[in-house]
Design a protein around this motif. Structure first.
Motif, PDB file in Angstrom:
ATOM      1  N   GLY A 144       4.900  19.875   6.756  1.00 22.56           N
ATOM      2  CA  GLY A 144       5.614  18.891   7.649  1.00 22.56           C
ATOM      3  C   GLY A 144       5.185  17.429   7.489  1.00 22.56           C
ATOM      4  N   ILE A 169       8.526  14.756  13.680  1.00 19.25           N
ATOM      5  CA  ILE A 169       7.583  15.740  13.253  1.00 19.25           C
ATOM      6  C   ILE A 169       7.092  16.686  14.236  1.00 19.25           C
ATOM      7  CG2 ILE A 169       5.495  16.235  11.832  1.00 19.25           C
ATOM      8  CD1 ILE A 169       6.066  13.409  10.543  1.00 19.25           C
ATOM      9  N   THR A 182       7.501  20.826  13.992  1.00 19.63           N
ATOM     10  CA  THR A 182       6.441  21.544  13.549  1.00 19.63           C
ATOM     11  C   THR A 182       5.535  22.137  14.677  1.00 19.63           C
ATOM     12  OG1 THR A 182       4.782  19.786  13.473  1.00 19.63           O
ATOM     13  CG2 THR A 182       6.276  20.077  11.301  1.00 19.63           C
ATOM     14  N   ILE A 205      -0.070  14.307  15.770  1.00 16.82           N
ATOM     15  CA  ILE A 205       0.288  13.843  14.541  1.00 16.82           C
ATOM     16  C   ILE A 205      -0.749  12.660  14.144  1.00 16.82           C
ATOM     17  CG2 ILE A 205       2.025  12.637  13.141  1.00 16.82           C
ATOM     18  CD1 ILE A 205       2.991  15.567  14.555  1.00 16.82           C
TER      19      ILE A 205
END
Length: 111
Positions: free
Chosen positions: A41, A76, A80, A85
Protein backbone atom coordinates in the motif's frame (compact mmCIF):
# COMPACT_ATOMS: atom_id res chain seq x y z
CA UNK A 1 16.11 19.94 -18.29
CA UNK A 2 16.16 17.00 -15.84
CA UNK A 3 19.32 14.91 -15.52
CA UNK A 4 19.22 11.65 -17.50
CA UNK A 5 19.90 9.60 -14.38
CA UNK A 6 16.81 10.86 -12.48
CA UNK A 7 14.74 7.72 -11.79
CA UNK A 8 11.72 9.76 -10.75
CA UNK A 9 11.69 11.55 -14.11
CA UNK A 10 12.15 8.21 -15.90
CA UNK A 11 9.16 6.73 -14.03
CA UNK A 12 7.16 9.81 -14.98
CA UNK A 13 7.81 9.23 -18.66
CA UNK A 14 7.29 5.46 -18.51
CA UNK A 15 5.57 4.19 -15.33
CA UNK A 16 6.32 0.49 -14.71
CA UNK A 17 3.05 -1.36 -15.28
CA UNK A 18 4.26 -4.42 -13.35
CA UNK A 19 4.23 -2.22 -10.24
CA UNK A 20 0.67 -1.12 -10.78
CA UNK A 21 1.47 1.89 -12.95
CA UNK A 22 0.15 5.35 -12.24
CA UNK A 23 -2.63 5.61 -9.67
CA UNK A 24 -3.67 9.18 -10.47
CA UNK A 25 -2.28 12.56 -11.39
CA UNK A 26 -3.08 16.23 -10.98
CA UNK A 27 -1.80 19.35 -12.67
CA UNK A 28 1.57 19.23 -10.89
CA UNK A 29 1.88 15.78 -9.30
CA UNK A 30 1.50 12.08 -9.98
CA UNK A 31 0.94 9.17 -7.59
CA UNK A 32 2.45 5.75 -8.25
CA UNK A 33 2.85 2.49 -6.34
CA UNK A 34 6.02 2.37 -4.25
CA UNK A 35 9.01 0.44 -5.59
CA UNK A 36 10.82 -2.00 -3.30
CA UNK A 37 8.66 -1.01 -0.37
CA UNK A 38 8.42 -2.46 3.11
CA UNK A 39 4.65 -2.19 3.44
CA UNK A 40 1.92 -3.11 1.00
CA UNK A 41 0.00 0.00 0.00
CA UNK A 42 3.03 2.31 -0.05
CA UNK A 43 2.60 5.13 -2.55
CA UNK A 44 4.93 7.72 -4.05
CA UNK A 45 3.78 11.29 -4.67
CA UNK A 46 6.11 12.89 -7.22
CA UNK A 47 6.29 16.35 -8.68
CA UNK A 48 5.94 16.17 -12.47
CA UNK A 49 8.67 18.68 -13.21
CA UNK A 50 12.24 18.08 -12.07
CA UNK A 51 12.84 19.96 -8.81
CA UNK A 52 15.38 18.76 -6.26
CA UNK A 53 14.24 20.54 -3.07
CA UNK A 54 10.86 21.30 -1.50
CA UNK A 55 11.97 24.90 -1.03
CA UNK A 56 12.08 25.30 -4.80
CA UNK A 57 8.38 24.57 -5.34
CA UNK A 58 6.28 27.27 -6.93
CA UNK A 59 3.47 28.54 -4.64
CA UNK A 60 0.82 26.83 -6.78
CA UNK A 61 2.73 23.51 -6.54
CA UNK A 62 3.11 23.84 -2.77
CA UNK A 63 -0.61 24.58 -2.41
CA UNK A 64 -1.55 21.52 -4.45
CA UNK A 65 0.97 19.37 -2.55
CA UNK A 66 -0.69 20.07 0.79
CA UNK A 67 -4.13 19.17 -0.52
CA UNK A 68 -2.93 15.94 -2.16
CA UNK A 69 -1.05 14.85 0.96
CA UNK A 70 -4.24 14.94 3.03
CA UNK A 71 -6.33 13.11 0.43
CA UNK A 72 -3.66 10.49 -0.26
CA UNK A 73 -2.93 9.77 3.42
CA UNK A 74 -6.65 9.36 4.14
CA UNK A 75 -7.15 7.07 1.12
CA UNK A 76 -4.18 4.85 2.03
CA UNK A 77 -5.36 4.63 5.64
CA UNK A 78 -8.89 3.69 4.56
CA UNK A 79 -7.75 1.01 2.09
CA UNK A 80 -5.01 -0.58 4.20
CA UNK A 81 -6.48 -0.17 7.68
CA UNK A 82 -3.16 1.23 8.89
CA UNK A 83 -3.22 3.22 12.09
CA UNK A 84 -0.41 5.54 10.91
CA UNK A 85 0.85 6.77 7.56
CA UNK A 86 4.54 7.64 7.56
CA UNK A 87 5.53 10.31 5.04
CA UNK A 88 9.13 10.95 4.07
CA UNK A 89 11.30 12.47 1.40
CA UNK A 90 14.54 10.59 0.75
CA UNK A 91 15.94 12.08 -2.41
CA UNK A 92 19.54 10.89 -2.50
CA UNK A 93 19.21 8.11 -5.08
CA UNK A 94 16.83 10.21 -7.14
CA UNK A 95 17.31 13.91 -6.43
CA UNK A 96 13.74 14.85 -7.31
CA UNK A 97 10.91 15.95 -5.03
CA UNK A 98 8.97 12.77 -4.32
CA UNK A 99 7.31 11.83 -1.03
CA UNK A 100 6.86 8.24 0.13
CA UNK A 101 3.61 7.42 1.97
CA UNK A 102 3.96 4.16 3.92
CA UNK A 103 1.06 2.63 5.84
CA UNK A 104 2.13 1.25 9.22
CA UNK A 105 0.22 -1.21 11.36
CA UNK A 106 0.94 -2.62 14.80
CA UNK A 107 1.97 -5.90 13.12
CA UNK A 108 4.54 -4.11 10.97
CA UNK A 109 5.95 -2.33 14.00
CA UNK A 110 6.37 -5.68 15.76
CA UNK A 111 8.32 -7.09 12.83
Amino acid sequence: MPPKECLTCQFGENPPEDLGGRVFETQYFRVEHGVGTVAEGTMVLALKRHVEDLGDLEPSEANELGKIMVVLANAIQKVTGADRIYVSLWAEGSRHVHLVFMPVTEELREE
